[in-house]
Design a protein around this motif. Structure first.
Motif, PDB file in Angstrom:
ATOM      1  N   GLU A   8     -24.314  42.545 -20.153  1.00  0.00           N
ATOM      2  CA  GLU A   8     -23.952  42.165 -21.516  1.00  0.00           C
ATOM      3  C   GLU A   8     -23.443  43.421 -22.207  1.00  0.00           C
ATOM      4  O   GLU A   8     -24.112  44.454 -22.209  1.00  0.00           O
ATOM      5  CB  GLU A   8     -25.149  41.594 -22.296  1.00  0.00           C
ATOM      6  CG  GLU A   8     -24.761  41.294 -23.757  1.00  0.00           C
ATOM      7  CD  GLU A   8     -25.840  40.585 -24.573  1.00  0.00           C
ATOM      8  OE1 GLU A   8     -26.911  40.262 -24.008  1.00  0.00           O
ATOM      9  OE2 GLU A   8     -25.609  40.368 -25.775  1.00  0.00           O
ATOM     10  N   ASN A  27     -20.554  39.359 -27.083  1.00  0.00           N
ATOM     11  CA  ASN A  27     -21.034  38.560 -28.220  1.00  0.00           C
ATOM     12  C   ASN A  27     -19.881  38.235 -29.158  1.00  0.00           C
ATOM     13  O   ASN A  27     -19.071  39.096 -29.491  1.00  0.00           O
ATOM     14  CB  ASN A  27     -22.117  39.334 -28.968  1.00  0.00           C
ATOM     15  CG  ASN A  27     -23.343  39.534 -28.108  1.00  0.00           C
ATOM     16  OD1 ASN A  27     -24.116  38.614 -27.869  1.00  0.00           O
ATOM     17  ND2 ASN A  27     -23.513  40.751 -27.603  1.00  0.00           N
ATOM     18  N   GLU A  77     -20.717  34.929 -25.609  1.00  0.00           N
ATOM     19  CA  GLU A  77     -22.027  34.529 -26.123  1.00  0.00           C
ATOM     20  C   GLU A  77     -21.948  34.235 -27.613  1.00  0.00           C
ATOM     21  O   GLU A  77     -21.489  35.061 -28.396  1.00  0.00           O
ATOM     22  CB  GLU A  77     -23.054  35.663 -25.926  1.00  0.00           C
ATOM     23  CG  GLU A  77     -23.356  35.953 -24.491  1.00  0.00           C
ATOM     24  CD  GLU A  77     -24.595  36.838 -24.321  1.00  0.00           C
ATOM     25  OE1 GLU A  77     -25.219  37.227 -25.332  1.00  0.00           O
ATOM     26  OE2 GLU A  77     -24.924  37.128 -23.158  1.00  0.00           O
ATOM     27  N   ASP A  88     -26.530  32.041 -27.125  1.00  0.00           N
ATOM     28  CA  ASP A  88     -27.429  33.181 -27.248  1.00  0.00           C
ATOM     29  C   ASP A  88     -28.642  32.797 -28.087  1.00  0.00           C
ATOM     30  O   ASP A  88     -28.558  31.895 -28.922  1.00  0.00           O
ATOM     31  CB  ASP A  88     -26.654  34.303 -27.964  1.00  0.00           C
ATOM     32  CG  ASP A  88     -27.095  35.679 -27.527  1.00  0.00           C
ATOM     33  OD1 ASP A  88     -28.092  35.800 -26.812  1.00  0.00           O
ATOM     34  OD2 ASP A  88     -26.409  36.647 -27.925  1.00  0.00           O
ATOM     35  N   LYS A  97     -29.143  31.270 -23.120  1.00  0.00           N
ATOM     36  CA  LYS A  97     -29.961  32.479 -23.075  1.00  0.00           C
ATOM     37  C   LYS A  97     -31.209  32.238 -23.904  1.00  0.00           C
ATOM     38  O   LYS A  97     -31.148  32.146 -25.132  1.00  0.00           O
ATOM     39  CB  LYS A  97     -29.173  33.686 -23.593  1.00  0.00           C
ATOM     40  CG  LYS A  97     -28.057  34.058 -22.619  1.00  0.00           C
ATOM     41  CD  LYS A  97     -27.395  35.334 -22.991  1.00  0.00           C
ATOM     42  CE  LYS A  97     -28.182  36.543 -22.514  1.00  0.00           C
ATOM     43  NZ  LYS A  97     -27.437  37.794 -22.791  1.00  0.00           N
ATOM     44  N   GLU A 102     -34.154  36.248 -21.909  1.00  0.00           N
ATOM     45  CA  GLU A 102     -33.859  37.529 -22.554  1.00  0.00           C
ATOM     46  C   GLU A 102     -35.135  38.274 -22.911  1.00  0.00           C
ATOM     47  O   GLU A 102     -36.176  37.654 -23.130  1.00  0.00           O
ATOM     48  CB  GLU A 102     -33.163  37.298 -23.900  1.00  0.00           C
ATOM     49  CG  GLU A 102     -31.813  36.691 -23.870  1.00  0.00           C
ATOM     50  CD  GLU A 102     -31.273  36.601 -25.302  1.00  0.00           C
ATOM     51  OE1 GLU A 102     -30.194  37.146 -25.526  1.00  0.00           O
ATOM     52  OE2 GLU A 102     -31.915  35.998 -26.176  1.00  0.00           O
TER      53      GLU A 102
HETATM   54 MN    MN Z   1     -26.154  38.423 -26.728  1.00  0.00          MN
END
Ligand code: MN
Ligand code: G
Length: 269
Positions: A43, A102, A134, A164, A185, A221
């Motif tokens: 990421e 992101n 994300e 996310d 996630k 996560e």
């Molecule tokens: Mn993220």
């Protein structure tokens, strides 16, 4: 209050030039396949090295980027930079890494971002499925037709879409149905006590079952301990991210880290 507003305005002024001055950087946090004990991607996380002041915490400047719209040019740069980096890793022999970036809702308002993504993929000669965008659940509450159309267009390119912080936003399961989602996630909130609190374990089990049933990947996560890792594996989770494996790394360190198995050796009793 006045002081705070002043600080904000000056942060904004400085941020407006940060991209041109080369003060923005990406860090790469490993995404871990715990079954294979292997890093399957990264990421990309934005950092600002503010002139004379060192690294600024993302929480201090990300909201300003989003509120002022500066996130639009910066967001394009993030995708370009992340794709360029994956090309470097690919040329070093790592040919199947995914890169997650992101995305803020504003970036999906027009079609400019879609063209930027296409251009970045073409320039770095990456297969679109290597790029993961994300979005947070809370970002999706503004899910206008334009947002959905943009996500559909990006997905049609072959780019993957990931939700996310899943489970802590508005937990609107309609998104999972309506949007072209590939990955969930799971928010670290459910991970932090997964090995101690049966309620969290039950929630993780349920989300894992839903993901499996829908053919979605689930990435847990914020894994910080061996206990959390073991509990998650027990509950059927495979894909993870968190400080237990690695913090966000500079690009060169990430490349070096690819040579090592990401799961730390369990310490003998
Ligand atoms: Mn993220
Ligand atoms: O919302 P999102 O999941 O994109 O947030 C990523 C942020 O989470 C990054 O700033 C990263 O540094 C942080 N982060 C990554 N791994 C961990 C972890 O194991 N624990 C905690 N508390 N934060 C983490």
């Amino acid at each position: 209050m006045a002081v705070e507003a002043g600080t904000r305005a000056s942060l904004h002024n400085e941020l407006a030039g940060a991209l041109e001055r080369g003060e923005l950087e990406l860090r790469y946090q490993p995404l871990v396949d715990t079954t294979a004990n292997r890093i399957f991607g990264a990421e990309a996380l934005l950092r600002w090295r503010r002139a004379g002041r060192g690294l600024v915490a993302p929480m201090e400047f990300l909201p300003i980027l989003e509120e002022t719209g500066l996130i639009v040019p910066v967001g394009e740069w993030i995708v370009e930079e992340a794709c360029r980096r994956v090309r470097v890793w690919e040329d070093a022999g790592h040919t199947d890494l995914r890169i997650a970036v992101n995305i803020a809702p504003r970036q999906l308002e027009g079609t400019a971002f879609i063209h930027a993504v296409e251009a970045a993929l073409a320039e770095s000669r990456l297969e679109p499925g290597r790029l993961v965008l994300e979005l947070t659940e809370s970002a999706l509450i503004h899910d206008s037709h334009a947002t959905i159309a943009s996500l559909d267009a990006l997905h049609a390119l072959g780019v993957r879409i990931s939700i996310d912080d899943f489970g802590t936003g508005y937990s609107n399961l309609a998104y999972v149905k309506r949007l072209p989602v590939d990955t969930l996630k799971l928010d670290r909130y459910f991970v932090s006590k997964v090995d101690q609190d049966p309620v969290d374990a039950t929630i993780v089990t349920a989300v894992q079952q839903m993901a499996t049933g829908l053919g979605l990947d689930l990435v847990a996560e914020g894994v910080e301990t061996r206990g959390q890792l073991d509990a998650l594996v027990e509950l059927g989770a495979r894909w993870m991210q968190g400080y237990y494996f690695a913090e966000p790394l500079e690009a060169e360190s990430f490349l070096a880290r690819l040579a090592e198995p990401p799961i730390p050796e369990a310490k003998p009793e």
